[in-house]
Design an enzyme around this catalytic site. Structure first.
Site, PDB file in Angstrom:
ATOM      1  N   HIS A  73       0.838  -1.208   0.000  1.00 52.92           N
ATOM      2  CA  HIS A  73       0.000   0.000   0.000  1.00 52.92           C
ATOM      3  C   HIS A  73       0.868   1.252   0.000  1.00 52.92           C
ATOM      4  O   HIS A  73       1.457   1.631   1.010  1.00 52.92           O
ATOM      5  CB  HIS A  73      -0.902  -0.007   1.243  1.00 52.92           C
ATOM      6  CG  HIS A  73      -1.928   1.078   1.235  1.00 52.92           C
ATOM      7  ND1 HIS A  73      -3.280   0.826   1.274  1.00 52.92           N
ATOM      8  CD2 HIS A  73      -1.817   2.429   1.203  1.00 52.92           C
ATOM      9  CE1 HIS A  73      -3.955   1.950   1.258  1.00 52.92           C
ATOM     10  NE2 HIS A  73      -3.082   2.955   1.221  1.00 52.92           N
ATOM     11  N   HIS A 114       1.080   5.297  -2.206  1.00 49.88           N
ATOM     12  CA  HIS A 114       0.513   6.214  -3.213  1.00 49.88           C
ATOM     13  C   HIS A 114       1.689   6.795  -3.987  1.00 49.88           C
ATOM     14  O   HIS A 114       2.190   7.872  -3.660  1.00 49.88           O
ATOM     15  CB  HIS A 114      -0.297   7.313  -2.524  1.00 49.88           C
ATOM     16  CG  HIS A 114      -1.492   6.793  -1.783  1.00 49.88           C
ATOM     17  ND1 HIS A 114      -2.771   6.922  -2.254  1.00 49.88           N
ATOM     18  CD2 HIS A 114      -1.583   6.113  -0.614  1.00 49.88           C
ATOM     19  CE1 HIS A 114      -3.615   6.344  -1.400  1.00 49.88           C
ATOM     20  NE2 HIS A 114      -2.913   5.845  -0.389  1.00 49.88           N
ATOM     21  N   GLN A 168      -9.775   9.116  -5.165  1.00 47.15           N
ATOM     22  CA  GLN A 168      -9.463   9.909  -3.957  1.00 47.15           C
ATOM     23  C   GLN A 168     -10.654  10.746  -3.481  1.00 47.15           C
ATOM     24  O   GLN A 168     -10.855  10.944  -2.287  1.00 47.15           O
ATOM     25  CB  GLN A 168      -8.272  10.829  -4.259  1.00 47.15           C
ATOM     26  CG  GLN A 168      -7.914  11.840  -3.193  1.00 47.15           C
ATOM     27  CD  GLN A 168      -6.971  11.276  -2.139  1.00 47.15           C
ATOM     28  OE1 GLN A 168      -5.847  10.888  -2.442  1.00 47.15           O
ATOM     29  NE2 GLN A 168      -7.431  11.207  -0.902  1.00 47.15           N
ATOM     30  N   HIS A 187      -9.763   1.795   0.299  1.00 47.43           N
ATOM     31  CA  HIS A 187      -9.531   2.617   1.497  1.00 47.43           C
ATOM     32  C   HIS A 187     -10.847   2.601   2.263  1.00 47.43           C
ATOM     33  O   HIS A 187     -11.834   3.197   1.811  1.00 47.43           O
ATOM     34  CB  HIS A 187      -9.187   4.053   1.109  1.00 47.43           C
ATOM     35  CG  HIS A 187      -7.768   4.241   0.705  1.00 47.43           C
ATOM     36  ND1 HIS A 187      -7.222   3.642  -0.397  1.00 47.43           N
ATOM     37  CD2 HIS A 187      -6.762   4.971   1.279  1.00 47.43           C
ATOM     38  CE1 HIS A 187      -5.944   3.986  -0.492  1.00 47.43           C
ATOM     39  NE2 HIS A 187      -5.642   4.787   0.502  1.00 47.43           N
ATOM     40  N   GLU A 203     -11.291   4.885   6.970  1.00 46.51           N
ATOM     41  CA  GLU A 203     -10.072   5.551   7.450  1.00 46.51           C
ATOM     42  C   GLU A 203     -10.479   6.832   8.165  1.00 46.51           C
ATOM     43  O   GLU A 203     -10.339   7.942   7.659  1.00 46.51           O
ATOM     44  CB  GLU A 203      -9.098   5.850   6.305  1.00 46.51           C
ATOM     45  CG  GLU A 203      -7.741   6.365   6.826  1.00 46.51           C
ATOM     46  CD  GLU A 203      -6.782   6.778   5.732  1.00 46.51           C
ATOM     47  OE1 GLU A 203      -7.162   6.760   4.559  1.00 46.51           O
ATOM     48  OE2 GLU A 203      -5.642   7.160   6.085  1.00 46.51           O
ATOM     49  N   ASP A 234       2.220   3.532   2.824  1.00 51.10           N
ATOM     50  CA  ASP A 234       1.222   4.547   2.491  1.00 51.10           C
ATOM     51  C   ASP A 234       1.823   5.757   1.772  1.00 51.10           C
ATOM     52  O   ASP A 234       1.474   6.043   0.645  1.00 51.10           O
ATOM     53  CB  ASP A 234       0.443   4.984   3.741  1.00 51.10           C
ATOM     54  CG  ASP A 234      -0.990   5.433   3.428  1.00 51.10           C
ATOM     55  OD1 ASP A 234      -1.425   5.283   2.282  1.00 51.10           O
ATOM     56  OD2 ASP A 234      -1.672   5.929   4.340  1.00 51.10           O
TER      57      ASP A 234
END
Ligand code: FE2
Length: 420
Positions: free
Chosen positions: A54, A56, A149, A207, A210, A306
């Site tokens: 995981h 980005h 996102q 996701h 969160e 992340d």
């Protein structure tokens, strides 16, 4: 005569050195073998390759651009990223990602799952990463997640963009149900993305929840969809930080259903340790999912990095071992059997999550491995030890020189190893 003999390797959960043979890019029995080349690993820890489940990549190395995140909060991070994302070009994304992939490889990472923001009519970041996936093939296996996102239902043409991202070559379907405009939209977004993945034969990584809001309960929807569609082993929920704020009765029922679903989990200790609990005045919640309870239920939980130097997390150098070190603290995983489990959570468990073949360093497994500058798994974790050698198919892809430290004590210079 075999190609290579690796002498004095210490495997995880062990202290006794063994020899590993390599021939034709594959591990073979070492006993009684002569080799064209021999490397003495000096009693260092050897593990299967590290797997980053995981990250980005489209946002890496953008910290401070176009302005710093002064508060360090999630919401200021989102605002800063919304400004930075306007200047995104294929060249900009690729230059940053090429650099971080090299950092990851030097840390022993040979497989990476990256979320890629697809809330962009041009899908610039995804196009950049689809090209890079080909460029790095054979060195790093890159899986790309179509990550909305700003939501699927809450973003103009969100559903169409997700479909277009799959057409372009995304390997995994993502989502962000807790960020949709309503609870109902969140549920509908999970149903949409699960159906998209099932139709296209893709994996899922969402996701999910969160947030510190204990009413955020989309992971139960993911479990239900996974059970009904028979998608066990192909579905991952990332973050799920709200889970640790659920009441015990609800968590008990939920975890039973999660065990039934065969979903996988990714916890991201670096980002979530600084982003969660921001509204708490005290006591401040830790902001992590229920790692141990999920593991006790037989579920796979792995550790993600992340972010690397982006608007949400200004630190990091792409090392999963650093994230494992932090989780040891935040998840209370300092028990004697728990410390070695943290190494599994950055190697074999994320490999399972990414649906990669299992590598346990047995004869017949590919000669893909990582050597740590530490004598055991616990020492590697304690020292966040450097990787002295990273090998893939029997070829050396990265190496680090072990650091040497001395102190001068009573007029004499002596070496300090930080080992008992
Ligand atoms: Fe994330």
């Amino acid at each position: 005569m075999i190609d290579l003999l690796l002498r004095n390797a210490v495997l995880p959960r062990s202290t006794a050195p063994v020899d590993l043979g390599v021939d034709g890019g594959v591990l073979v029995e070492a006993a009684g073998q002569e080799a064209r080349e021999t490397i003495d690993l000096g009693g260092r820890l050897v593990t299967p390759p590290l797997v980053e489940p995981h990250i980005h990549l489209d946002a890496v190395l953008t910290v401070g651009q176009p302005r710093p995140n002064v508060s360090g909060s999630l919401f200021e991070g989102i605002a800063v990223w919304a400004e930075r994302v306007r200047d995104l070009t294929v060249g900009d994304v690729q230059a940053r990602v090429r650099k971080v992939l090299r950092w990851q490889l030097a840390n022993g990472v040979q497989s990476v799952r990256s979320h890629v923001d697809v809330c962009d009519p041009e899908l610039t970041a995804l196009r950049a990463l689809v090209e890079l996936r080909e460029e790095v093939r054979g060195i790093v296996d890159l899986q790309l997640v179509a990550f909305p996102q700003q939501g699927i239902l809450g973003f103009p043409d969100g559903r169409k963009l997700m479909e277009k991202a799959c057409d372009l070559g995304a390997d995994v379907v993502g989502g962000i149900p807790h960020y949709e405009l309503t609870r109902e939209d969140g549920v509908a977004s999970v149903q949409f993305l699960m159906s998209l993945a099932a139709d296209r034969g893709l994996l899922v990584d969402v996701h999910c929840d969160e947030t510190d809001d204990d009413h955020s309960r989309f992971v139960e929807v993911m479990a239900a969809e996974t059970i009904r569609r028979g998608m066990a082993g192909r579905v991952t929920a990332s973050h799920t930080t709200a889970m640790h704020s659920y009441n015990a009765a609800y968590a008990y029922r939920l975890i039973n259903n999660l065990a039934r679903s065969g979903m996988h989990f990714v916890t991201n200790p670096l980002d979530n340790s600084v982003l969660q609990g921001r509204f708490d005045q005290g006591p401040v919640r830790r902001g992590h999912t229920r790692v141990k309870q999920l593991q006790e239920a037989g579920l796979t939980v792995c550790i993600g990095h992340d972010s690397v130097m982006d608007p949400w997390y200004p630190l990091g150098y792409g090392d999963p071992l650093q994230a494992a070190f932090v989780l040891a603290h935040f998840a209370h995983m300092s028990g004697a059997d728990e410390l070695p489990r943290l190494i599994d959570m950055i190697t074999v468990e994320p490999a399972r999550t990414l649906a990669l073949p299992e590598n346990r360093l047995r004869p017949g497994d590919p000669a893909d491995l990582v050597v740590f500058d530490a004598p055991t798994d616990v020492d590697a974790l304690r020292l966040v030890a450097r990787r002295t050698l990273v090998m893939r198919g029997g070829r050396v892809l990265a190496r680090s020189e072990p650091a040497r430290t001395t102190v001068t004590w009573d007029g004499a210079e002596e070496e300090v190893t930080f080992l008992r």
